[in-house]
Design an enzyme around this catalytic site. Structure first.
Site, PDB file in Angstrom:
ATOM      1  N   ASP A   9       6.709  62.350   2.470  1.00 56.07           N
ATOM      2  CA  ASP A   9       6.218  63.273   1.454  1.00 56.07           C
ATOM      3  C   ASP A   9       4.926  63.897   1.959  1.00 56.07           C
ATOM      4  O   ASP A   9       3.916  63.205   2.120  1.00 56.07           O
ATOM      5  CB  ASP A   9       5.985  62.483   0.164  1.00 56.07           C
ATOM      6  CG  ASP A   9       5.461  63.304  -0.986  1.00 56.07           C
ATOM      7  OD1 ASP A   9       5.080  64.474  -0.785  1.00 56.07           O
ATOM      8  OD2 ASP A   9       5.407  62.758  -2.104  1.00 56.07           O
ATOM      9  N   ASN A  23       5.644  80.213  -3.109  1.00 54.90           N
ATOM     10  CA  ASN A  23       6.259  81.507  -3.394  1.00 54.90           C
ATOM     11  C   ASN A  23       5.127  82.521  -3.504  1.00 54.90           C
ATOM     12  O   ASN A  23       3.948  82.151  -3.553  1.00 54.90           O
ATOM     13  CB  ASN A  23       7.142  81.454  -4.657  1.00 54.90           C
ATOM     14  CG  ASN A  23       6.358  81.089  -5.899  1.00 54.90           C
ATOM     15  OD1 ASN A  23       5.354  81.713  -6.225  1.00 54.90           O
ATOM     16  ND2 ASN A  23       6.833  80.077  -6.609  1.00 54.90           N
ATOM     17  N   GLY A  31      10.521  72.311  -5.337  1.00 54.62           N
ATOM     18  CA  GLY A  31      10.429  71.741  -3.999  1.00 54.62           C
ATOM     19  C   GLY A  31       9.024  71.342  -3.607  1.00 54.62           C
ATOM     20  O   GLY A  31       8.277  70.763  -4.397  1.00 54.62           O
ATOM     21  N   VAL A  32       8.670  71.656  -2.353  1.00 56.94           N
ATOM     22  CA  VAL A  32       7.340  71.328  -1.819  1.00 56.94           C
ATOM     23  C   VAL A  32       6.245  71.960  -2.677  1.00 56.94           C
ATOM     24  O   VAL A  32       5.239  71.328  -2.982  1.00 56.94           O
ATOM     25  CB  VAL A  32       7.217  71.778  -0.349  1.00 56.94           C
ATOM     26  CG1 VAL A  32       5.789  71.655   0.153  1.00 56.94           C
ATOM     27  CG2 VAL A  32       8.147  70.979   0.533  1.00 56.94           C
ATOM     28  N   ASP A  33       6.452  73.215  -3.060  1.00 57.52           N
ATOM     29  CA  ASP A  33       5.457  73.938  -3.852  1.00 57.52           C
ATOM     30  C   ASP A  33       5.145  73.193  -5.151  1.00 57.52           C
ATOM     31  O   ASP A  33       3.981  72.952  -5.490  1.00 57.52           O
ATOM     32  CB  ASP A  33       5.977  75.344  -4.141  1.00 57.52           C
ATOM     33  CG  ASP A  33       4.938  76.297  -4.696  1.00 57.52           C
ATOM     34  OD1 ASP A  33       3.728  76.026  -4.589  1.00 57.52           O
ATOM     35  OD2 ASP A  33       5.351  77.349  -5.229  1.00 57.52           O
ATOM     36  N   SER A 121      10.963  77.235   4.656  1.00 57.76           N
ATOM     37  CA  SER A 121      12.163  78.056   4.454  1.00 57.76           C
ATOM     38  C   SER A 121      13.480  77.324   4.660  1.00 57.76           C
ATOM     39  O   SER A 121      14.539  77.900   4.427  1.00 57.76           O
ATOM     40  CB  SER A 121      12.138  79.335   5.300  1.00 57.76           C
ATOM     41  OG  SER A 121      11.199  80.241   4.766  1.00 57.76           O
ATOM     42  N   GLY A 123      16.176  74.621   3.369  1.00 59.45           N
ATOM     43  CA  GLY A 123      16.507  74.229   2.005  1.00 59.45           C
ATOM     44  C   GLY A 123      16.825  75.426   1.139  1.00 59.45           C
ATOM     45  O   GLY A 123      17.636  76.278   1.514  1.00 59.45           O
ATOM     46  N   TYR A 125      15.560  78.230   0.543  1.00 54.01           N
ATOM     47  CA  TYR A 125      15.447  79.584   1.097  1.00 54.01           C
ATOM     48  C   TYR A 125      16.508  79.868   2.161  1.00 54.01           C
ATOM     49  O   TYR A 125      16.550  80.944   2.735  1.00 54.01           O
ATOM     50  CB  TYR A 125      14.050  79.825   1.645  1.00 54.01           C
ATOM     51  CG  TYR A 125      13.044  80.283   0.590  1.00 54.01           C
ATOM     52  CD1 TYR A 125      13.293  80.165  -0.771  1.00 54.01           C
ATOM     53  CD2 TYR A 125      11.844  80.844   0.972  1.00 54.01           C
ATOM     54  CE1 TYR A 125      12.382  80.584  -1.720  1.00 54.01           C
ATOM     55  CE2 TYR A 125      10.922  81.274   0.025  1.00 54.01           C
ATOM     56  CZ  TYR A 125      11.196  81.136  -1.313  1.00 54.01           C
ATOM     57  OH  TYR A 125      10.286  81.568  -2.250  1.00 54.01           O
TER      58      TYR A 125
END
Length: 175
Positions: A9, A23, A31-33, A121, A123, A125
Site C-alpha cells: 500500500d 484525477n 483507487g490510489v487517489d 494508469s 487498472g 485507466y
C-alpha cells in the site's frame, strides 16, 4: 539511484514523497487517489481545493505534476499526477512518461531523497501493466542519467497493490 519494487500500500510508505495517481480535479476519487485522500485526511482535500482556486482553476492537466503536504501520511509530500486514460482515447505513451518524469522533477525540486510510485494508469485507466512498467523504467532511467547530478533523489520505489502487477514490474526491472 536505487529502484525497489514492493507489493503493498503506497499510503504506508515512509518516504519523502508519495505519488498520487490523481484525477484532474484533484478532489479525490477511487483507487490510489481515494486511498491517499483518506490516509492524508481532510487537510489534503483543502490543500487541493486551494490549488484549484489559485494555480489550477481548470484542473491538473494529464502528464503534469504538483505537490502538496502529505498531512497524516508518513510521507512529507504528496505529488499529484494525472495519468492518461486509455478508455478516453489517451493512448500516447509520452503522456504516461510525462507523469513519471514530472513527478521526479517535482520531487527533486522539493529536495526529496525518496519517492514512491503506484502503477500510474494501470487498472481503471486501462493501461497494460507491462507497458506502464516499461514506460516507468525508461522515465526513471532517463531522469537518473540526465538529472542525477542535480537531484537529491536516492531511492525510487514502485509500490504495487496486486501480486500480478508486482510480478510484471519485477520482470521488467529485472529484480
Amino acid at each position: 539511484m536505487r529502484i525497489d519494487i514492493l507489493q503493498g500500500d503506497v499510503t504506508t510508505r515512509t518516504v519523502d514523497a508519495v505519488v498520487n495517481a490523481a484525477n484532474s480535479s484533484l478532489l479525490g476519487g477511487g483507487g490510489v487517489d481515494g486511498a491517499i485522500h483518506r490516509g492524508a485526511g481532510v487537510e489534503l482535500l483543502e490543500a487541493c481545493r486551494e490549488l484549484r482556486r489559485t494555480q489550477l482553476p481548470g484542473g491538473l492537466p494529464v502528464g503534469a505534476a504538483v505537490a502538496t503536504p502529505a498531512f497524516r501520511l508518513p510521507a512529507r509530500w504528496v505529488i499529484h499526477t494525472v495519468g492518461p486514460n486509455r478508455h478516453a482515447g489517451q493512448t500516447d505513451p509520452a503522456l504516461l512518461a510525462s507523469c513519471f518524469r514530472e513527478s521526479l522533477k517535482v520531487a527533486a525540486g522539493l529536495g526529496a531523497r525518496s519517492i514512491a510510485f503506484p502503477a500510474i494508469s494501470a487498472g481503471i485507466y486501462g493501461w497494460d501493466a507491462r507497458q506502464v512498467a516499461d514506460v516507468a523504467f525508461d522515465a526513471v532511467r532517463r531522469f537518473s542519467v540526465r538529472e542525477a547530478a542535480d537531484s537529491p533523489l536516492e531511492l525510487v520505489e514502485f509500490v504495487l497493490f496486486s501480486e500480478e502487477t508486482t510480478a510484471v514490474f519485477r520482470t521488467v526491472f529485472g529484480s
